[in-house]
Design an enzyme around this catalytic site. Structure first.
Site, PDB file in Angstrom:
ATOM      1  N   ASP A   1      -3.756   8.417   5.124  1.00 17.39           N
ATOM      2  CA  ASP A   1      -3.017   7.492   4.273  1.00 17.39           C
ATOM      3  C   ASP A   1      -4.035   6.741   3.433  1.00 17.39           C
ATOM      4  O   ASP A   1      -5.202   6.600   3.837  1.00 17.39           O
ATOM      5  CB  ASP A   1      -2.184   6.508   5.100  1.00 17.39           C
ATOM      6  CG  ASP A   1      -1.018   5.917   4.302  1.00 17.39           C
ATOM      7  OD1 ASP A   1       0.124   6.387   4.485  1.00 17.39           O
ATOM      8  OD2 ASP A   1      -1.255   4.999   3.491  1.00 17.39           O
TER       9      ASP A   1
ATOM     10  N   ARG B   1       3.780  -9.591  -3.682  1.00 15.91           N
ATOM     11  CA  ARG B   1       2.718  -9.017  -2.847  1.00 15.91           C
ATOM     12  C   ARG B   1       1.332  -9.449  -3.296  1.00 15.91           C
ATOM     13  O   ARG B   1       0.452  -9.712  -2.463  1.00 15.91           O
ATOM     14  CB  ARG B   1       2.840  -7.495  -2.840  1.00 15.91           C
ATOM     15  CG  ARG B   1       4.126  -7.006  -2.171  1.00 15.91           C
ATOM     16  CD  ARG B   1       4.144  -5.509  -2.034  1.00 15.91           C
ATOM     17  NE  ARG B   1       5.366  -5.053  -1.397  1.00 15.91           N
ATOM     18  CZ  ARG B   1       5.618  -3.793  -1.075  1.00 15.91           C
ATOM     19  NH1 ARG B   1       4.704  -2.863  -1.322  1.00 15.91           N
ATOM     20  NH2 ARG B   1       6.752  -3.444  -0.506  1.00 15.91           N
TER      21      ARG B   1
END
Length: 299
Positions: A150, A49
């Site tokens: 979030d 990532r």
């Protein structure tokens, strides 16, 4: 000639050098930033990532990339770094047993109903809550409002649009799909969009559960905090649970994920049903008093 093992060959073939000390630094930085505890087994995931971030920024080593983050505490790259390491596994009506409980619960509440979805990901969970409220009250405009937060700004952007590949709704009943979604046509074929009435019920905003203050006000009838605590260690879990208390009405519900057990972390809550909690009697009273000490912000 020395035989080279598969693991060593894999490490030697990586685009960027990634040493154990780099992984340890990543773990320390993401823990301080977002409270996420990365297990030893996540090293390959972290490399995959963050290698994308190195390519995007043009930085040629993990060491230099992490140095740049530490030098520039307010850099926009911190957001990209956090987004990259946040896992967002979700689906509509995930852990379905919670939604009939919610539907029955809200029917007997003083209106309007206020619900906080604290790890909304790409939106499937808050939209599932919205659909449940519509069904409970028999209208597309129920007397309710949902705050969906979030830490990951990328998933919030997806959630606020309410557009999904059609395979995301395949497990829903045809009646729900017909009632709550619009099917795309032409160049939108293969996509569905959540009805505008559901989108209007929800306020999406970025929030880090590890932040000292949260931009929330008022008291909620229910808080959904499902499948996010598993990424935090127990001290962090306890800190977050304590901060939930003053944001909950005295008889509010807290919904947890199937693999989460808050009883071993906090005595602020007691179990009401399967992964559903309510405030313990003492904290129900203390929560109302403590509300004034939280950071106030508009919903």
């Amino acid at each position: 000639m020395r035989n080279i093992g598969a693991k060593e060959r894999s490490e030697n073939s990586k685009e960027f050098e990634f040493h154990a000390r780099d992984f340890d630094r990543v773990r320390e930085l993401i823990y301080k930033r977002a409270g996420i505890s990365l297990a030893d087994s996540k090293q390959e995931m972290v490399y995959s990532r963050l290698a994308r971030r190195l390519r995007a920024t043009g930085i040629n080593s993990f060491s230099d990339y992490l140095n740049s983050l530490e030098r520039e505490h307010d850099s926009l790259e911190w957001e990209a770094f956090t987004n990259a390491l946040t896992t967002n596994l979700t689906s509509f009506f995930r852990e379905e047993h919670h939604f009939p409980i919610l539907a029955d619960f809200v029917k007997h509440r003083k209106q309007p109903i206020q619900i906080w979805c604290s790890a909304s990901s790409t939106g499937e969970e808050p939209y599932s809550i919205a659909m449940t409220l519509c069904e409970a009250f028999g209208t597309l405009r129920p007397p309710a409002h949902i705050v969906a937060t979030d830490i990951d700004t990328n998933v919030l952007n997806t959630a606020s649009k309410g557009v999904y590949n059609i395979d995301r709704v395949e497990k829903l009943s045809p009646d729900r799909v017909k009632k709550f979604f619009l099917k795309g046509k032409g160049n939108q074929d293969g996509l569905v969009r959540v009805r505008q009435e559901l989108i209007d019920m929800i306020t999406f905003k970025q929030l880090n559960l590890l932040a000292d203050s949260w931009p929330l006000s008022g008291e909620f009838d229910a808080i959904f905090c499902r499948n996010v605590m598993i990424y935090f260690d127990k001290p962090t879990q306890g800190k977050i649970l304590r901060k939930f208390v003053p944001l909950m009405k005295h008889d509010a519900l807290l919904f947890a994920g199937h693999s989460e057990n808050f009883l071993y972390v906090s005595d602020d809550f007691k179990l009401k049903g399967k992964t559903v909690y309510e405030l313990s009697s003492g904290n129900a009273a203390n929560g109302r008093v403590a509300t004034n000490h939280l950071h106030k912000g508009s919903l």
